[in-house]
Write a protein that holds these residues in place. Structure first.
Motif, mmCIF file in Angstrom:
data_model
loop_
_atom_site.group_PDB
_atom_site.id
_atom_site.type_symbol
_atom_site.label_atom_id
_atom_site.label_comp_id
_atom_site.label_asym_id
_atom_site.label_seq_id
_atom_site.Cartn_x
_atom_site.Cartn_y
_atom_site.Cartn_z
ATOM 1 N N ASP A 1 0.791 -1.213 0.078
ATOM 2 C CA ASP A 1 0.036 0.145 -0.146
ATOM 3 C C ASP A 1 0.843 1.310 -0.118
ATOM 4 O O ASP A 1 0.733 2.202 -0.762
ATOM 5 N N THR A 2 1.808 1.284 0.911
ATOM 6 C CA THR A 2 2.676 2.536 1.018
ATOM 7 C C THR A 2 3.627 2.652 -0.298
ATOM 8 O O THR A 2 3.683 3.806 -0.653
ATOM 9 N N CYS B 1 2.769 1.685 -3.142
ATOM 10 C CA CYS B 1 1.787 2.297 -4.136
ATOM 11 C C CYS B 1 1.572 3.903 -4.236
ATOM 12 O O CYS B 1 1.636 4.506 -5.211
ATOM 13 N N ARG B 2 1.457 3.946 -2.994
ATOM 14 C CA ARG B 2 1.240 5.709 -2.805
ATOM 15 C C ARG B 2 2.551 6.402 -3.155
ATOM 16 O O ARG B 2 2.576 7.423 -3.652
ATOM 17 N N GLY C 1 -3.636 2.397 -1.870
ATOM 18 C CA GLY C 1 -2.570 3.055 -2.819
ATOM 19 C C GLY C 1 -2.807 2.363 -4.086
ATOM 20 O O GLY C 1 -2.481 2.947 -5.123
ATOM 21 N N TRP C 2 -3.100 0.976 -4.163
ATOM 22 C CA TRP C 2 -3.367 0.245 -5.324
ATOM 23 C C TRP C 2 -4.357 0.948 -6.074
ATOM 24 O O TRP C 2 -4.498 1.035 -7.453
#
Length: 210
Positions: A95-96, A98-99, A126-127
């Motif tokens: 998640d991180t 992706c962000r 994020g994805w």
């Protein structure tokens, strides 16, 4: 002070699902694309430690952040992130990551095996940012999976292209059949390294083999 490039749909971007069971050529295809296109800015999520030729390995998200900051909005960036073996931790890291890629802009982002970090009912925020809004930020995405019925259900709908090799399990083949415009039975029985690909923009379906 350098300024970030303006967002816009004219930014070069591409989102491609690369599907098929082990031995059907997913990684081979994406690696071939990377060698050919030689993206200046690349981040790879690599749970199996198979993508080291394309960038510097790290297990620390802070290294990725530092790399993006050093590169600025247009500089070179080539990092391969090795996630934690703990599944819950890996999802948070993904998640991180992706962000970070979303805010970096104009980056090629490769995810090896989406079923490790997404499910049909749950996808990291994020994805969703990357796949839903990344094209306007010039982000190129290659999402690989052996089990497309087990991944984020919105991903295939956001793709600009879907490429599949053999998917012997019927639920996986059914999840992909309409996306590529091919019969379920054909997808279930494709020989190794044979593929079917559909371009969403043109609707063109192509088939290939080694």
């Amino acid at each position: 002070m350098a300024t970030a490039p303006e967002h816009g749909v004219d930014a070069k971007a591409h989102i491609e699902a690369v599907l098929g069971v082990t031995g059907t050529g997913k990684s081979h295809y994406v690696k071939q694309q990377l060698r050919k296109k030689r993206p200046k800015r690349l981040i790879v999520f690599d749970p199996e430690e198979e993508w080291g030729e394309f960038g510097r390995y790290t297990t620390k998200l802070q290294d990725v952040i530092a790399g993006c900051e050093a590169a600025g909005p247009t500089g070179a960036l080539r990092l391969v992130f090795l996630p934690s073996p703990d599944p819950a931790t890996a999802v948070k890291q993904f998640d991180t990551l992706c962000r970070i890629a979303f805010h970096a802009e104009r980056v090629t982002f490769v995810v090896d095996e989406l079923k490790l970090v997404t499910t049909p009912s749950r996808s990291p925020v994020g994805w969703g940012m990357l796949t839903g809004r990344g094209r306007k930020r010039g982000i190129v995405i290659y999402g690989l999976s052996q089990r497309p019925a087990s991944i984020d259900k919105d991903f295939l709908g956001n793709c600009t292209a879907v490429r599949t090799g053999r998917l012997p399990y019927r639920n996986d083949a059914e999840a992909v059949a309409k996306c590529v415009g091919a019969p379920v039975e054909e997808i279930q029985t494709l020989p190794d390294y044979h593929w079917i690909r559909r371009d969403a923009a043109t609707g063109q379906v192509t088939r290939g083999k080694p």
